[in-house]
Design a protein around this motif. Structure first.
Motif, PDB file in Angstrom:
ATOM      1  N   SER A 168       3.943  -0.209  -2.398  1.00 25.76           N
ATOM      2  CA  SER A 168       2.736   0.107  -1.639  1.00 25.76           C
ATOM      3  C   SER A 168       3.080   1.118  -0.559  1.00 25.76           C
ATOM      4  CB  SER A 168       2.129  -1.156  -1.014  1.00 25.76           C
ATOM      5  OG  SER A 168       3.038  -1.727  -0.091  1.00 25.76           O
ATOM      6  N   TYR A 221      -3.503  -5.525  -3.577  1.00 23.90           N
ATOM      7  CA  TYR A 221      -3.922  -6.067  -2.290  1.00 23.90           C
ATOM      8  C   TYR A 221      -3.779  -7.575  -2.325  1.00 23.90           C
ATOM      9  CZ  TYR A 221      -8.058  -5.347  -5.236  1.00 23.90           C
ATOM     10  OH  TYR A 221      -8.910  -5.250  -6.300  1.00 23.90           O
ATOM     11  N   ASP A 279      -1.566   2.260   3.752  1.00 23.79           N
ATOM     12  CA  ASP A 279      -2.576   1.588   2.929  1.00 23.79           C
ATOM     13  C   ASP A 279      -2.709   0.151   3.393  1.00 23.79           C
ATOM     14  OD1 ASP A 279      -4.304   0.744   0.957  1.00 23.79           O
ATOM     15  OD2 ASP A 279      -2.758   0.631  -0.600  1.00 23.79           O
ATOM     16  N   HIS A 282      -2.429   4.789  -0.609  1.00 26.03           N
ATOM     17  CA  HIS A 282      -2.912   3.977  -1.718  1.00 26.03           C
ATOM     18  C   HIS A 282      -2.599   4.609  -3.073  1.00 26.03           C
ATOM     19  CE1 HIS A 282      -5.312   0.646  -3.210  1.00 26.03           C
ATOM     20  NE2 HIS A 282      -5.944   1.478  -4.022  1.00 26.03           N
ATOM     21  N   GLY A 336      -6.802   1.915 -11.870  1.00 23.22           N
ATOM     22  CA  GLY A 336      -7.551   1.270 -10.802  1.00 23.22           C
ATOM     23  C   GLY A 336      -9.048   1.504 -10.895  1.00 23.22           C
ATOM     24  N   SER A 353      -3.722  -0.667  -8.057  1.00 26.03           N
ATOM     25  CA  SER A 353      -4.869  -1.103  -7.277  1.00 26.03           C
ATOM     26  C   SER A 353      -5.627  -2.228  -7.994  1.00 26.03           C
ATOM     27  CB  SER A 353      -5.762   0.114  -6.993  1.00 26.03           C
ATOM     28  OG  SER A 353      -6.780  -0.195  -6.069  1.00 26.03           O
TER      29      SER A 353
END
Length: 271
Positions: free
Chosen positions: A212, A126, A216, A244, A33, A99
């Motif tokens: 997940s 996300y 988060d 996260h 990430g 991420s």
């Protein structure tokens, strides 16, 4: 057998590298990430191994810790990830991202000329639902989340030391990291987040596990339901006690989920 570098090149003005870990079998490729490092995968791979035969390759990507983010002007994370995948000595069977790296994987999965994969694992990606308007409230909300995640990452890297350090000192370390990343790092993440709703996720046929944490905001609540609707090929699990970085803080539980996912595939290569 220890980890060792396989190849390092410069593409689009940015350094890309591949590191190989202990193991044999199909290629398991890992994309870290934002403000992280390829080394973050070492304990994760140790926890995942068990009876799974695979050869781990950890990518060192231009959004690594200490990056300058000059690439934001020239290219995007999915293109850089594609360049890195082309450096592998063998084709990937399982592609894992966390991420920012997970969303780069997601972009590649949604492309028509996606690489042939047996499966993918997205850790703490996300997603912006179509009904989440792009306005100043979104900007402020995502900037606050960005700052919180950077802070969480800094504290995690400190390990047990964070409990012995003065909290003001830790806060100062977080602030310095945010200053160094600067607006370009946030712009790269914001652009990636905003465009997730435009990806052709309903065309993805690669079996994909999404993990997940409930704490988060990147993929929780309505975002989780919207993601499931957008990407039918995905198996989405929200860990009630996860954040996260649940793949590091709860490595044993998350890697067990991955093993179970791979074992349930019709004809898994990495299982």
């Amino acid at each position: 057998m220890t980890w060792y570098p396989v190849v390092e090149v410069v593409r689009d003005g940015e350094r890309l590298a591949v590191h190989r870990g202990p193991g044999s079998g199909p290629a398991l490729v890992l994309a870290h990430g934002l403000e992280d490092t390829w080394r973050t995968w070492q304990p994760f791979v140790d926890a995942l191994h068990g009876d799974l035969p695979f050869t781990p390759y950890a990518l060192d990507l231009p959004w690594r810790a200490g990056a300058q983010y000059a690439w934001v002007h020239r290219t995007g994370p999915a293109d850089l990830l594609r360049h890195a995948l082309a450096l592998l000595p063998e084709p990937p069977a399982l592609l894992v991202g966390h991420s920012f790296g997970a969303n780069a994987v997601l972009e590649i999965l949604a492309e028509a000329d996606r690489p042939r994969l047996d499966a993918a694992v997205l850790l703490a990606p996300y997603f912006r639902p179509p009904d989440d308007p792009i306005d100043w409230r979104l900007f402020d909300r995502e900037l606050a989340r960005f700052r919180a995640v950077i802070g969480e990452g800094v504290r995690l890297k400190l390990g047990d030391r964070r409990h012995t350090l003065d909290e003001d000192l830790v806060d100062s370390m977080v602030a310095k990291t945010l200053d160094r990343v600067g607006p370009l790092g946030f712009v790269a993440l914001l652009r990636q987040f905003i465009t997730t709703t435009d990806l052709d996720l309903d065309t993805v046929t690669v079996p994909t596990l999404v993990v997940s944490g409930a704490t988060d905001a990147a993929l929780a609540g309505p975002r989780t339901d919207a993601f499931r609707r957008a990407m039918p090929a995905a198996t989405v699990h929200t860990r009630a006690d996860g954040g996260h970085f649940c793949h590091l803080e709860q490595a044993a539980a998350v890697t067990t989920e991955i093993r179970q996912f791979l074992a349930a595939l019709p004809a898994p290569t990495v299982a």
